[in-house]
Write a protein that holds these residues in place. Structure first.
Motif: not given
Length: 280
Positions: A56-77
């Motif tokens: 899965e890849v995160v689509f950035g438009i419409g998301k806040t920087p905090e939401q994007i970081a949280a999603i990527m952090q959860a995926m990385q973990t």
């Protein structure tokens, strides 16, 4: 047809059957088989690689920087699980060989958004022209080369989105920039590149005629990407989109306006299937 992620899952199940990995350790890594909720704004599909071959890849438009970081952090973990008990050898060993590819990617990330994400994620990398950020490195290497052709320099951001996506997914990329129909001799001087290509992505704005010309020269699949580059009558990419959809060249498929990511994923699937069919 199995992909490397499915092979890892089969290996894990065999290790459980052989008593090498504890069932509790395997369960820990498979407990999010369907999805994992992140706050109240996202549900991560951890098993997409098992189904489709790509994560899965995160689509950035419409998301806040905090939401994007949280999603990527959860995926990385999830990609790099930490052992719950240091003396649990089975869980520790499996944590060293995670089930999913250790790469998390987000697209359509502006420089301003990246500046807010960077303090929240360790080792995040940014590709400014492609507007892609990622953590981790690609570990899967696929056979085949994606050839990407642009009509003009203004199409480079979308072309680079396709190129970086393909490279992060483990494919080789060949770039051929600024060979549009206004100076057709530039394209014709590179006919050998087209003749040797396995799959081609054509990125063009304005009237979008380049895709039809390349389609008439190539003996491989051509993926056309209309861009929102052009004067008023191009209608932010609608004109090249309609031109590409109405192409008289055979073997040309079209993705949505400015969708370099989608073109790269389609090209990757074509190459994966082609090389799978060639293998004994």
């Amino acid at each position: 047809m199995t992909n490397p992620m499915q092979e890892q899952l089969i290996k894990l199940l065999q290790q459980v059957a052989d008593g090498v990995v504890l069932p509790t350790a395997a369960a820990e890594n498979l407990k999010h088989l369907a999805f994992e909720a992140v706050g109240d704004f996202a549900k991560i599909d951890h098993q997409r690689t098992l189904r489709t071959g790509f994560p899965e890849v995160v689509f950035g438009i419409g998301k806040t920087p905090e939401q994007i970081a949280a999603i990527m952090q959860a995926m990385q973990t999830r990609h790099h699980p930490e052992p719950h008990h240091t003396d649990d050898i089975a869980l520790t060993n499996f944590a060293a060989t995670p089930l999913l590819a250790p790469l998390v990617m987000a697209t359509k990330i502006t420089a301003a958004t990246y500046a807010q994400i960077q303090p929240l994620l360790r080792e995040v990398r940014y590709f400014p022209l492609a507007q892609i950020c990622c953590v981790g490195t690609p570990t899967l290497q696929h056979q085949g080369t994606v050839t990407i052709i642009t009509a003009g320099t203004a199409d480079l951001p979308i072309a680079e989105e396709a190129a970086v996506t393909a490279e992060l997914c483990g494919f080789k990329v060949q770039r051929l920039w600024d060979v549009g129909v206004a100076g057709i001799q530039r394209l014709l001087s590179q006919r050998h590149v087209i003749a040797q290509a396995e799959v081609i992505i054509v990125v063009a704005g304005m009237e979008g005629a380049l895709a039809s010309i390349v389609g008439g020269l190539a003996d491989c699949p051509v993926i056309a990407v209309p861009t929102s580059v052009g004067y008023g009558a191009s209608f932010q990419g609608l004109a090249p989109l309609l031109t590409m959809l109405n192409s008289c060249a055979a073997g040309v498929g079209v993705v949505n306006i400015d969708n370099g990511f989608g073109a790269a994923m389609l090209a990757g699937q074509i190459l994966r299937l082609a090389y799978h069919r060639r293998s004994p």
